[in-house]
Design an enzyme around this catalytic site. Structure first.
Site, short mmCIF file in Angstrom:
data_model
loop_
_atom_site.label_atom_id
_atom_site.label_comp_id
_atom_site.label_asym_id
_atom_site.label_seq_id
_atom_site.Cartn_x
_atom_site.Cartn_y
_atom_site.Cartn_z
N ASP A 219 0.82 -0.96 0.17
CA ASP A 219 0.29 -0.01 -0.12
C ASP A 219 0.69 1.26 -0.33
O ASP A 219 1.76 1.05 -0.69
CB ASP A 219 -1.18 -0.16 1.13
CG ASP A 219 -2.34 0.68 1.04
OD1 ASP A 219 -2.03 1.85 0.34
OD2 ASP A 219 -3.61 -0.17 0.85
N HIS A 242 2.16 2.36 -2.93
CA HIS A 242 1.63 2.82 -3.22
C HIS A 242 2.25 4.32 -3.79
O HIS A 242 0.81 5.40 -3.86
CB HIS A 242 0.11 2.77 -3.24
CG HIS A 242 -0.86 1.66 -3.79
ND1 HIS A 242 -1.99 1.19 -3.02
CD2 HIS A 242 -0.31 0.53 -3.56
CE1 HIS A 242 -1.91 0.10 -3.13
NE2 HIS A 242 -1.53 -0.51 -4.06
#
Ligand SMILES: *[C@@H]1O[C@H](CO)[C@@H](O)[C@H](O)[C@H]1NC(C)=O
Length: 395
Positions: A219, A242
């Site tokens: 993430d 991310h």
């Protein structure tokens, strides 16, 4: 007669004696409090006992975790303490339970709560044992959200140096309602498809420095939540992951303070990430601002959205369809951002019709889409471009 209870009381006396003798800080070795370096016996109580002695010491104290694997179900180290120089010297590995149902609803595995003046060093490792929980989440089954591996909450004057965190169930490191926190040489590793394993999350905190981090996760490498001010991020490698994200802000959660102020992100490399530098707000009417952000000296390698402001985040169109963000974004500077985009649009400013972005500065941007020209896309974005701008600025 030496009952377990009397040795329990004699032990601290021994350490005080040692302290007087050597003149050095008191050292509380978790093994002397019963911790087992066998990776299976629960050492949580021994860790908490060692902490309580360090915390009650009137002079600087060290909690020592020697080499070896220590299984710890859960440990929350609470303050206030009687001294403000507690060192956690971790040389071994702390191992979390791999079954994920046992946290009793808590989202913390190892946590420090209400402490002042704690440092973690020694090159140790936290192993969050997240793979079974990730498999549950990836299968779309109903699973608990999991525990973050290391949380600092309501604390100040914290330093973490040279720690490795692998395979967290939820976030790796969380800094919540803290002041003056320095995280240096942190190494974070989890699988690129592991859900919700943000590297470092900072929220409601002031004066946080993140220096020389190496973050590979599923993430956000670093996520910046509401109420953050004076955050400095420098020399970070990110990927997979991310990217570095301010937000999401403006989610309907009843939070009072939805603002982020004065964030610097400098000398960072993104490799194969979903985003590079991102600011993201929900398309809800919740008000707040993001003000005073500098993104400087970034290298993008094959990044899907190298530069992005997304103010229309509304997954599944639930709770916010058709609304425009009440978060005002201003004074955001992008300087010397170079490399390759994995999609044709390398620069995206998708701002709020109700609160257009203002004071955006682009200076020396050079992003390509493989060997082709990349593009910029602007909606409700105002500002100026200077120096080299490839793709051409749409401000
Ligand atoms: C911004 O934050 C940095 C620390 O990250 C601090 O040194 C600086 O003074 C702050 N600037 C303003 C204008 O508050």
């Amino acid at each position: 007669m030496a009952t377990p209870t009397s040795s329990f009381f004699l032990l601290p006396l021994f350490f005080v004696f040692l302290f007087l003798l050597t003149g050095s800080d008191a050292v509380f070795d978790v093994v002397k409090f019963g911790a087992k370096a066998d990776g299976s016996a629960d050492s949580a109580r021994s860790f908490l006992k060692a902490w309580s002695y360090a915390c009650n010491s009137r002079s600087p104290a060290t909690v020592y975790v020697p080499a070896g694997k220590f299984f710890v179900t859960q440990a929350v180290f609470r303050g206030p303490c009687k001294n403000s120089m507690i060192k956690f010297l971790i040389q071994g590995t702390l191992v979390a339970p791999s079954n994920y149902g046992g946290s009793g609803g808590s989202d913390q595995w190892i946590a420090f709560s209400g402490v002042n003046g704690v440092s973690i060093s020694g090159g140790g490792t936290l192993d969050g044992g997240g793979s079974r929980l990730w498999a549950c989440k990836l299968a779309g089954r109903s699973c608990p959200s999991g525990t973050s591996s290391l949380t600092f909450v309501n604390s100040k004057n914290i330093a973490v140096d040279g720690l490795t965190s692998i395979d967290s169930k939820l976030f790796h490191i969380v800094v919540l309602r803290c002041q003056n926190v320095k995280l240096s040489r942190v190494n974070i590793v989890a699988s690129g498809n592991s859900p919700n394993t943000d590297g470092i999350h900072v929220q409601m905190s002031t004066g946080v420095d993140i220096l020389q981090a190496n973050i590979r996760t599923g993430d956000d490498c670093i996520s910046v939540g509401p109420g953050t001010a004076h955050l400095w991020i420098e020399r970070v490698f990110c990927g997979p992951g991310h990217g570095i994200s301010i937000g999401s802000l403006g989610r309907a959660q009843g939070l009072q303070e939805e603002s982020v102020r004065n964030v610097t992100v400098k000398t960072v490399t993104f490799s194969g990430t979903q985003n590079g530098v991102r600011i993201k707000t929900w398309g809800t009417r919740i008000q707040g601002q993001v003000r005073g952000v500098v993104f400087e000296d970034a290298l993008m390698r094959n990044v899907q959205n190298p530069i992005i402001i997304d103010q229309n985040y509304c997954p599944g169109n639930k709770g916010c369809p058709g609304q425009s963000s009440g978060i005002k974004i201003s004074q955001v500077k992008y300087k010397n951002i170079r490399g390759t985009s994995a999609t044709p649009v390398a620069v995206t400013f998708d701002c709020s019709p109700r609160n257009p972005c203002s004071g955006i500065t682009l200076q020396d941007i050079k992003l390509s889409y493989y060997s082709q020209r990349a593009q910029s896309s602007c909606k409700y974005a105002n500002g100026v471009a200077s120096g080299l701008n490839v793709p051409p600025s749409c401000l």
